[in-house]
Design a protein around this motif. Structure first.
Motif, PDB file in Angstrom:
ATOM      1  N   SER A 159       0.846  -1.196   0.000  1.00  0.00           N
ATOM      2  CA  SER A 159       0.000   0.000   0.000  1.00  0.00           C
ATOM      3  C   SER A 159       0.876   1.239   0.000  1.00  0.00           C
ATOM      4  O   SER A 159       1.969   1.248   0.567  1.00  0.00           O
ATOM      5  CB  SER A 159      -0.915   0.003   1.226  1.00  0.00           C
ATOM      6  OG  SER A 159      -0.153  -0.101   2.424  1.00  0.00           O
ATOM      7  N   ARG A 160       0.390   2.309  -0.627  1.00  0.00           N
ATOM      8  CA  ARG A 160       1.143   3.564  -0.599  1.00  0.00           C
ATOM      9  C   ARG A 160       0.910   4.302   0.708  1.00  0.00           C
ATOM     10  O   ARG A 160       1.857   4.694   1.392  1.00  0.00           O
ATOM     11  CB  ARG A 160       0.740   4.462  -1.771  1.00  0.00           C
ATOM     12  CG  ARG A 160       1.558   5.760  -1.805  1.00  0.00           C
ATOM     13  CD  ARG A 160       1.081   6.753  -2.846  1.00  0.00           C
ATOM     14  NE  ARG A 160      -0.193   7.366  -2.506  1.00  0.00           N
ATOM     15  CZ  ARG A 160      -0.563   8.579  -2.909  1.00  0.00           C
ATOM     16  NH1 ARG A 160       0.246   9.303  -3.668  1.00  0.00           N
ATOM     17  NH2 ARG A 160      -1.749   9.066  -2.597  1.00  0.00           N
ATOM     18  N   GLY A 197     -10.803   3.818   2.438  1.00  0.00           N
ATOM     19  CA  GLY A 197     -11.922   4.687   2.116  1.00  0.00           C
ATOM     20  C   GLY A 197     -12.799   4.058   1.048  1.00  0.00           C
ATOM     21  O   GLY A 197     -13.142   2.875   1.121  1.00  0.00           O
ATOM     22  N   PRO A 198     -13.118   4.801  -0.011  1.00  0.00           N
ATOM     23  CA  PRO A 198     -14.025   4.282  -1.046  1.00  0.00           C
ATOM     24  C   PRO A 198     -13.315   3.579  -2.191  1.00  0.00           C
ATOM     25  O   PRO A 198     -13.863   3.468  -3.284  1.00  0.00           O
ATOM     26  CB  PRO A 198     -14.714   5.552  -1.541  1.00  0.00           C
ATOM     27  CG  PRO A 198     -13.632   6.588  -1.440  1.00  0.00           C
ATOM     28  CD  PRO A 198     -12.816   6.228  -0.217  1.00  0.00           C
ATOM     29  N   GLU A 199     -12.082   3.098  -1.985  1.00  0.00           N
ATOM     30  CA  GLU A 199     -11.336   2.471  -3.062  1.00  0.00           C
ATOM     31  C   GLU A 199     -10.852   1.079  -2.670  1.00  0.00           C
ATOM     32  O   GLU A 199     -10.432   0.848  -1.531  1.00  0.00           O
ATOM     33  CB  GLU A 199     -10.137   3.326  -3.480  1.00  0.00           C
ATOM     34  CG  GLU A 199     -10.547   4.650  -4.104  1.00  0.00           C
ATOM     35  CD  GLU A 199      -9.363   5.469  -4.575  1.00  0.00           C
ATOM     36  OE1 GLU A 199      -9.451   6.086  -5.655  1.00  0.00           O
ATOM     37  OE2 GLU A 199      -8.339   5.491  -3.864  1.00  0.00           O
ATOM     38  N   LEU A 200     -10.905   0.157  -3.626  1.00  0.00           N
ATOM     39  CA  LEU A 200     -10.424  -1.220  -3.462  1.00  0.00           C
ATOM     40  C   LEU A 200      -9.130  -1.381  -4.252  1.00  0.00           C
ATOM     41  O   LEU A 200      -9.079  -1.093  -5.446  1.00  0.00           O
ATOM     42  CB  LEU A 200     -11.464  -2.211  -3.971  1.00  0.00           C
ATOM     43  CG  LEU A 200     -11.049  -3.686  -3.958  1.00  0.00           C
ATOM     44  CD1 LEU A 200     -10.902  -4.192  -2.530  1.00  0.00           C
ATOM     45  CD2 LEU A 200     -12.052  -4.537  -4.727  1.00  0.00           C
ATOM     46  N   TYR A 201      -8.092  -1.851  -3.563  1.00  0.00           N
ATOM     47  CA  TYR A 201      -6.779  -2.005  -4.178  1.00  0.00           C
ATOM     48  C   TYR A 201      -6.460  -3.493  -4.358  1.00  0.00           C
ATOM     49  O   TYR A 201      -6.920  -4.339  -3.582  1.00  0.00           O
ATOM     50  CB  TYR A 201      -5.693  -1.379  -3.302  1.00  0.00           C
ATOM     51  CG  TYR A 201      -5.781   0.128  -3.196  1.00  0.00           C
ATOM     52  CD1 TYR A 201      -4.919   0.942  -3.910  1.00  0.00           C
ATOM     53  CD2 TYR A 201      -6.728   0.728  -2.360  1.00  0.00           C
ATOM     54  CE1 TYR A 201      -4.982   2.329  -3.799  1.00  0.00           C
ATOM     55  CE2 TYR A 201      -6.796   2.108  -2.247  1.00  0.00           C
ATOM     56  CZ  TYR A 201      -5.929   2.901  -2.966  1.00  0.00           C
ATOM     57  OH  TYR A 201      -5.995   4.266  -2.867  1.00  0.00           O
ATOM     58  N   THR A 202      -5.650  -3.784  -5.360  1.00  0.00           N
ATOM     59  CA  THR A 202      -5.213  -5.159  -5.619  1.00  0.00           C
ATOM     60  C   THR A 202      -3.742  -5.151  -5.995  1.00  0.00           C
ATOM     61  O   THR A 202      -3.279  -4.262  -6.743  1.00  0.00           O
ATOM     62  CB  THR A 202      -6.029  -5.785  -6.768  1.00  0.00           C
ATOM     63  OG1 THR A 202      -7.413  -5.826  -6.401  1.00  0.00           O
ATOM     64  CG2 THR A 202      -5.556  -7.209  -7.051  1.00  0.00           C
ATOM     65  N   HIS A 255      -4.104   5.019  -6.486  1.00  0.00           N
ATOM     66  CA  HIS A 255      -5.556   4.903  -6.429  1.00  0.00           C
ATOM     67  C   HIS A 255      -5.973   3.484  -6.774  1.00  0.00           C
ATOM     68  O   HIS A 255      -5.274   2.767  -7.497  1.00  0.00           O
ATOM     69  CB  HIS A 255      -6.222   5.893  -7.386  1.00  0.00           C
ATOM     70  CG  HIS A 255      -5.994   7.321  -7.021  1.00  0.00           C
ATOM     71  ND1 HIS A 255      -6.618   7.923  -5.957  1.00  0.00           N
ATOM     72  CD2 HIS A 255      -5.175   8.266  -7.569  1.00  0.00           C
ATOM     73  CE1 HIS A 255      -6.216   9.178  -5.857  1.00  0.00           C
ATOM     74  NE2 HIS A 255      -5.342   9.404  -6.817  1.00  0.00           N
ATOM     75  N   GLY A 256      -7.123   3.098  -6.251  1.00  0.00           N
ATOM     76  CA  GLY A 256      -7.658   1.785  -6.530  1.00  0.00           C
ATOM     77  C   GLY A 256      -8.970   1.879  -7.297  1.00  0.00           C
ATOM     78  O   GLY A 256      -9.300   2.919  -7.877  1.00  0.00           O
ATOM     79  N   LEU A 257      -9.704   0.804  -7.268  1.00  0.00           N
ATOM     80  CA  LEU A 257     -11.007   0.750  -7.928  1.00  0.00           C
ATOM     81  C   LEU A 257     -12.044   1.457  -7.053  1.00  0.00           C
ATOM     82  O   LEU A 257     -12.185   1.140  -5.866  1.00  0.00           O
ATOM     83  CB  LEU A 257     -11.414  -0.710  -8.137  1.00  0.00           C
ATOM     84  CG  LEU A 257     -12.815  -0.971  -8.716  1.00  0.00           C
ATOM     85  CD1 LEU A 257     -12.886  -0.476 -10.156  1.00  0.00           C
ATOM     86  CD2 LEU A 257     -13.147  -2.456  -8.631  1.00  0.00           C
TER      87      LEU A 257
END
Length: 589
Positions: A103-104, A124-129, A152-154
């Protein structure tokens, strides 16, 4: 789905999940000085400790059993999990095993894909992979240069409409203290459409619109809703937000329509904030720093040794909903300055706490923090402090219920009044929260109560040009005991707080265009500030409530169910009182 009788296999632990063969249950256990990944057989036998770290908050073994993900220092990390048969000591900077920070800024709720080739987490409102091959160069298919963690994620968030009542209301006949300077309107009419004030003035100048619902308030006094910029209290636990929180009802019942909590569980308080705004729960407007930027050793320690560290911590909190952060126990001045620099870049407030250290407070003023939380830990301050602080825009929130340096205001009111006889308090606050100290109060000579000295110093700072606002630490205020006039105390409790939080375009005074947040009092507080506790009705965002019962007047006509501690309410056998978020270093308030 088949269900059977639940069987407890361990007494303590969280985050239970299966390993590769489904024959063992892995879980996170927090020992005295370490966080541990443990596992047991399905019957609870053969307990083993696989991994220890200083401050992990969650472990997750991959479905194939070959990898481990965990969160520590707010970051998502992963490492191979070899079957050594011994306990492995791990950390974000471990060298015994390869560790990848994926993760950043931060990672929450780490979860493996079914094939164990990808790790998912959220912020928050983002999903990371993150693919395994992008995290470790020795994995098949890895690129020559591993990519940096994604910024940033999805996007997985969604929008919901804010709760706005329909129709038009007119409150007529009251004396209105608007907080526009010294303005007081006798026999006023306030017209509210939806959640905002559309007209306010003397009855002769403001016409009641046809079809409006009329609220008669002759003999009453209306003030803006109180704003508590330093209010603590539980908003939920273990991911569960109560449908009906006694803390919210108690605040509204005494006229508090906006709170800012500078130390609470990040996930819990922003969930409650969004639900209140959407009308899913009844409560005041809720703002918060989320979890504090804590500099001492703890599972939630915020390590800050550079400006980029500070940026990362502020970005993660802003992503979840914060517009402010609380810098606390960051021991070095440059650390606190790094937080400030990052906050200026990101447009955020910084509300620090000096930990009862006067020199910390003064450097916080010098460095330009939004304000200083809690009372100065000194009995008096002189012209140098007044001239210095008064020339800045740094606010002061003395939290007179605590009042560093001696006895606080909370215990004063327990000693001087029969708090436990207040029927409204008993209706909305459980007895365990006030009775022990109220019925057996701390006694002291009148000149021993330090909150009066703190209030006197607050008045001197106010006269020197410092913004002083109500921060009750969960309690009420005693500003007039230090020499403030009733109007000064009202302003500190309304418009000053709104300006401090940057919300004065919408709240803090009663003006056309502002949100309809107000308290209708039985008596005029200009002659006795304690009249502010005699709230007849309270309105937040145009929704009106009978303050004595918190039954909604008009609108959805919601009526709160009896709380578990109310007389005659069904009692749950063996139920324990809920815990409360606290300001670091203090008891529950």
């Amino acid at each position: 789905m088949k269900t059977g009788k639940a069987t407890r296999i361990v007494r303590d632990g969280e985050g239970a999940h299966f390993g590769a063969d489904g024959e063992r249950v892995f879980f996170t256990s927090h020992g005295e000085d370490k966080a541990e990944l443990r596992s047991v057989e399905l019957d609870g036998s053969d307990e083993r400790t696989h991994v220890k770290t200083e401050a992990a908050t969650r472990f997750r073994v991959s479905p194939d059993g070959r990898w481990l993900a965990w969160t520590e220092g707010f970051q998502a990390l992963m490492t191979p999990l070899p079957p050594t048969g011994r306990t492995v000591e791990l950390g974000p900077k471990s060298e015994a095993l390869p560790v990848a920070r994926v993760s950043r800024d931060a990672g929450e709720h780490v979860q493996w894909s079914g094939d164990s080739q990808r790790l998912h987490w959220s912020l928050g409102p983002e999903l990371y992979t993150r693919e395994l091959k992008d995290a470790f160069g020795f994995v098949a298919g890895a690129p020559a240069e591993l990519p940096k963690p994604a910024e940033h994620g999805l996007a997985i968030g969604f929008k919901a409409p804010a709760a706005v009542p329909s129709g038009t209301r007119a409150i007529v006949g009251a004396t209105v203290i608007t907080m526009r300077g010294e303005e007081v309107i006798e026999g006023a009419t306030i017209v509210i459409v939806g959640d905002r004030i559309t007209a306010i003035g003397p009855a002769a100048q403001v016409q009641v619109p046809a079809g409006a619902e009329v609220i008669k308030a002759e003999g009453k006094t209306i003030i803006p809703g109180l704003i508590d910029v330093h209010a603590h209290g539980s908003q939920g636990e273990d991911g569960i937000t109560p449908e009906q929180n006694w803390l919210h009802y108690a605040m509204l019942a005494y006229g508090v329509t906006t709170v800012h909590d500078p130390s609470n569980d990040t996930a819990a308080i922003f969930a409650a904030s969004e639900m209140q705004r959407a009308g899913a729960v009844v409560g005041p407007r809720i703002f918060s720093t989320g979890t504090i930027l804590y500099g001492a050793m703890a599972p939630f320690k915020a390590e800050i040794n550079s400006l980029e560290d500070a940026r990362g911590h502020l970005r993660r909190l802003k992503a979840i909903g914060a517009f402010s952060v609380k810098s606390y126990n960051q021991p070095r001045r440059e650390q606190r300055q790094q937080v400030l620099a990052a906050a200026r870049e990101l447009g955020m407030m910084v509300v620090p706490e000096g930990g009862a250290l006067f020199h910390h407070n003064m450097t916080m003023v010098a460095d330009g923090h939004t304000g200083v939380e809690h009372a100065l830990p000194i009995a008096n301050a002189y012209a140098d402090v007044m001239q210095f602080w008064g020339a800045t825009r740094v606010g002061y929130t003395p939290t007179l219920g605590v009042a560093y340096g001696g006895l606080g205001g909370e215990n004063y009111w327990y000693a001087k009044t029969q708090v436990w006889e207040d029927s409204r308090l008993r209706r909305f606050v459980p007895a365990f929260a006030f009775e022990p100290r109220a019925r057996r109060p701390q006694q002291a000579a009148d000149n021993d109560w330090n909150h009066v000295r703190a209030a006197t110093l607050a008045k001197k700072l106010l006269d020197a040009g410092v913004s002083v606002q109500l921060g009750a630490h969960g309690q009420r205020w005693s500003f007039t005991q230090g020499g403030m006039t009733a109007m000064e105390a009202l302003r500190a409790s309304t418009l000053a707080g709104a300006r401090y939080l940057g919300l004065d375009r919408d709240i803090g005074s009663l003006e056309v265009g502002k949100l309809a947040d107000l308290a209708i009092l039985d008596r005029d507080p200009r002659t006795d500030i304690r009249a502010t506790r005699q709230v007849a009705m309270v309105m937040v965002g145009g929704q009106l409530f009978d303050a004595a019962t918190m039954a909604e007047i008009g609108g959805a006509k919601r009526v709160p169910a009896p709380f578990y501690f109310n007389e005659g309410a069904r009692q749950t056998s063996g139920a324990k009182p809920p815990t409360h978020a606290v300001c670091a270093g203090h008891g529950t308030h």
